[in-house]
Design an enzyme around this catalytic site. Structure first.
Site, PDB file in Angstrom:
ATOM      1  N   HIS A 167       0.832  -1.195  -0.002  1.00  0.00           N
ATOM      2  CA  HIS A 167      -0.117  -0.067   0.093  1.00  0.00           C
ATOM      3  C   HIS A 167       0.921   1.019  -0.112  1.00  0.00           C
ATOM      4  CE1 HIS A 167      -2.788   2.888   2.045  1.00  0.00           C
ATOM      5  NE2 HIS A 167      -3.656   2.164   1.572  1.00  0.00           N
TER       6      HIS A 167
ATOM      7  N   GLN B 128      -4.696  -5.240   6.770  1.00  0.00           N
ATOM      8  CA  GLN B 128      -5.628  -6.354   6.387  1.00  0.00           C
ATOM      9  C   GLN B 128      -5.457  -7.521   6.934  1.00  0.00           C
ATOM     10  OE1 GLN B 128      -7.578  -5.271   4.377  1.00  0.00           O
ATOM     11  NE2 GLN B 128      -7.002  -3.226   3.822  1.00  0.00           N
TER      12      GLN B 128
ATOM     13  N   LYS C   7     -10.505  -0.690  10.280  1.00  0.00           N
ATOM     14  CA  LYS C   7     -10.588  -1.917   9.443  1.00  0.00           C
ATOM     15  C   LYS C   7     -10.856  -2.946  10.348  1.00  0.00           C
ATOM     16  CE  LYS C   7      -7.069  -0.179   6.123  1.00  0.00           C
ATOM     17  NZ  LYS C   7      -8.008   0.251   4.953  1.00  0.00           N
TER      18      LYS C   7
HETATM   19  N1  PLP Z   1      -1.798  -0.802   4.636  1.00  0.00           N
HETATM   20  C1  PLP Z   1      -2.404  -1.623   4.006  1.00  0.00           C
HETATM   21  C2  PLP Z   1      -2.334  -3.060   3.558  1.00  0.00           C
HETATM   22  C3  PLP Z   1      -3.749  -0.857   3.645  1.00  0.00           C
HETATM   23  O1  PLP Z   1      -4.910  -1.825   3.189  1.00  0.00           O
HETATM   24  C4  PLP Z   1      -4.225   0.315   4.392  1.00  0.00           C
HETATM   25  C5  PLP Z   1      -5.633   0.919   3.893  1.00  0.00           C
HETATM   26  O2  PLP Z   1      -6.278   0.493   3.057  1.00  0.00           O
HETATM   27  C6  PLP Z   1      -3.375   1.127   4.839  1.00  0.00           C
HETATM   28  C7  PLP Z   1      -1.982   0.430   5.018  1.00  0.00           C
HETATM   29  C8  PLP Z   1      -3.444   2.256   5.276  1.00  0.00           C
HETATM   30  O3  PLP Z   1      -4.330   2.531   6.569  1.00  0.00           O
HETATM   31  P1  PLP Z   1      -4.785   3.671   7.158  1.00  0.00           P
HETATM   32  O4  PLP Z   1      -5.608   4.483   5.973  1.00  0.00           O
HETATM   33  O5  PLP Z   1      -5.970   3.293   7.918  1.00  0.00           O
HETATM   34  O6  PLP Z   1      -3.584   4.319   7.784  1.00  0.00           O
END
Ligand code: PLP
Length: 407
Positions: free
Chosen positions: A124, A204, A227
């Site tokens: 991500h 995730q 999440k």
């Molecule tokens: N890492 C992964 C694998 C994610 O799916 C996400 C969000 O979709 C994030 C990091 C970022 O999470 P956040 O926006 O809650 O900080």
């Protein structure tokens, strides 16, 4: 889990009763954020109505109650991921802030020009950009582990990327696009042979599979409350005590200090050293409530049921001509990314929305991965334990209609 149990669970989520354009809502965007059970929303209300006061410094009743709630939440979060010590849990705004914290503080203490950080192609953006920024600041290099055609990490390539210049490996536990469950224990074991620490992005993973940070031997593990059926704006960084003591504070301000004079400031002990300012103590309390809710259902049950849903949806999707599923790893979580023929993912998503079905379309904040497939994006359906096979059936019929219209 039985149909009866799922119906019971669904009754805890009022939003699932919503009508979207007069259609029953089918919410398949759980990888972006999950819906909230009544107990989590009520916890927020109760906390604001009955125990709200700023924490840690107050001698009065409410402040002590709010402090207790925040600190109990820390214990719950630590227990959820089986951390050895509650002090190893830092509350953050979420996964993104937790990774930025480590990239900044670990980067400051342990990285220099010429060093390398390893990430993977399936990360991500929040597990790419903070490291890129560190690399720019320090004159370092970002190395990327490639993946195979099933969307699994190329472990041989990983081994060959590790070298004397590698300072840290930062890897997703579960891919938000492919659903791949990465072999984090093995990844960590290999890095530790060379004394290289590993950060695991568990955003995730924690909602779907049991996580034990001690067993996997992660140096850092990060995730977001929203999440995992908790509130937005709060998340956690787990860090081994030795690392949290060895790296400098991320932000300065109240709470994180021991003493302040204009000549010199000394810092508080962990975890407070990393929680500058008023923390989201209402959020942390609701976060813990969400974790208790999930624990009551049981992560083993959740994983088994979601696996069943994902397999069922995959089989039914393959009925559609021109279906391409991105991510067919042997170990896979409740995420399915797909395209049908040359139909643009946005068109599919927009028409499904008109039928009450929420899916996500686009690059899913993983542009390098999507670019590597040479596609504009995917349609992503991601499941939670409140979803049902009946919803998948409605989704498949809707998708067939949409594909018929767009072909
Ligand atoms: N890492 C992964 C694998 C994610 O799916 C996400 C969000 O979709 C994030 C990091 C970022 O999470 P956040 O926006 O809650 O900080």
């Amino acid at each position: 889990m039985t149909k009866q149990e799922i119906l019971h669970i669904r009754a805890d989520f009022p939003i699932l009763e919503e009508k979207i354009y007069n259609k029953d809502l089918i919410y398949f965007d759980n990888a972006a954020t999950t819906q909230k059970p009544r107990c989590v929303v009520e916890k927020i209300e109760q906390a604001y109505y009955h125990i709200n006061a700023n924490i840690h410094r107050g001698v009065h009743y409410l402040s002590q109650k709010a402090t207790e709630a925040h600190e109990e939440a820390r214990t719950t979060v630590a227990g959820f991921i089986h951390a050895a010590k509650r002090e190893e849990i830092i509350f953050t705004r979420g996964t993104t802030e937790a990774i930025n914290l480590v990239a900044t503080s670990f980067g400051e203490a342990f990285c220099k020009e010429g060093d390398e950080i390893i990430v993977s192609l399936m990360e991500h953006h929040s597990n790419i950009v903070p490291w890129q920024m560190l690399c720019e600041r320090k004159g370092m290099k970002l190395q990327v582990i490639p993946i195979n055609e099933r969307g699994e990490l190329d472990m041989e390539a990983y081994r060959s990327l590790l070298n004397d210049k590698t300072r840290l490996v930062s890897i997703a536990h579960v891919s938000n696009v492919l659903g791949t469950i990465n072999p984090v224990k093995e990844i960590i074991r290999i890095a530790h042979e060379k004394d290289i620490p590993v950060l695991v992005d568990g955003a995730q993973a924690v909602p779907h599979i049991p996580v034990n940070v001690v067993e996997m031997d992660a140096d850092f593990y990060v995730f977001s409350a929203h999440k995992i059926y908790g509130p937005t704006g709060v998340g956690a960084l787990y860090g081994k005590e030795k690392w949290l003591n060895a790296i400098p504070p991320y932000q300065g301000g109240g709470e994180m200090i021991a003493t302040v004079t204009f000549e010199k400031t000394t810092y508080n002990v962990i975890p407070f050293k990393f929680e500058a300012g008023t923390p989201d103590y209402i959020g942390s309390t609701a976060f813990a409530e969400a974790m208790r809710y999930v624990q009551n259902i049981g992560l083993e049950n959740i994983a088994a049921y979601e696996h069943e849903l994902t397999n069922y949806a995959t089989t039914r999707l393959m009925e559609i001509e021109g279906m391409r599923i991105f991510g067919t790893a042997a170990e896979k979580s409740a995420v399915i990314s797909f395209l049908v023929g040359n139909i643009h993912p946005y068109d599919v998503g927009m028409l499904l929305d008109k039928l009450g079905i929420a899916v996500r379309t686009g690059h899913h904040c993983a542009q390098p991965l999507i670019d590597s497939f040479g596609i504009p994006g995917t349609v992503r359906a991601s499941f939670a334990f409140y979803n049902t096979k009946e919803e998948i059936d409605v989704f498949i019929e809707a998708l067939k209609r949409v594909v018929g219209m767009l072909s």
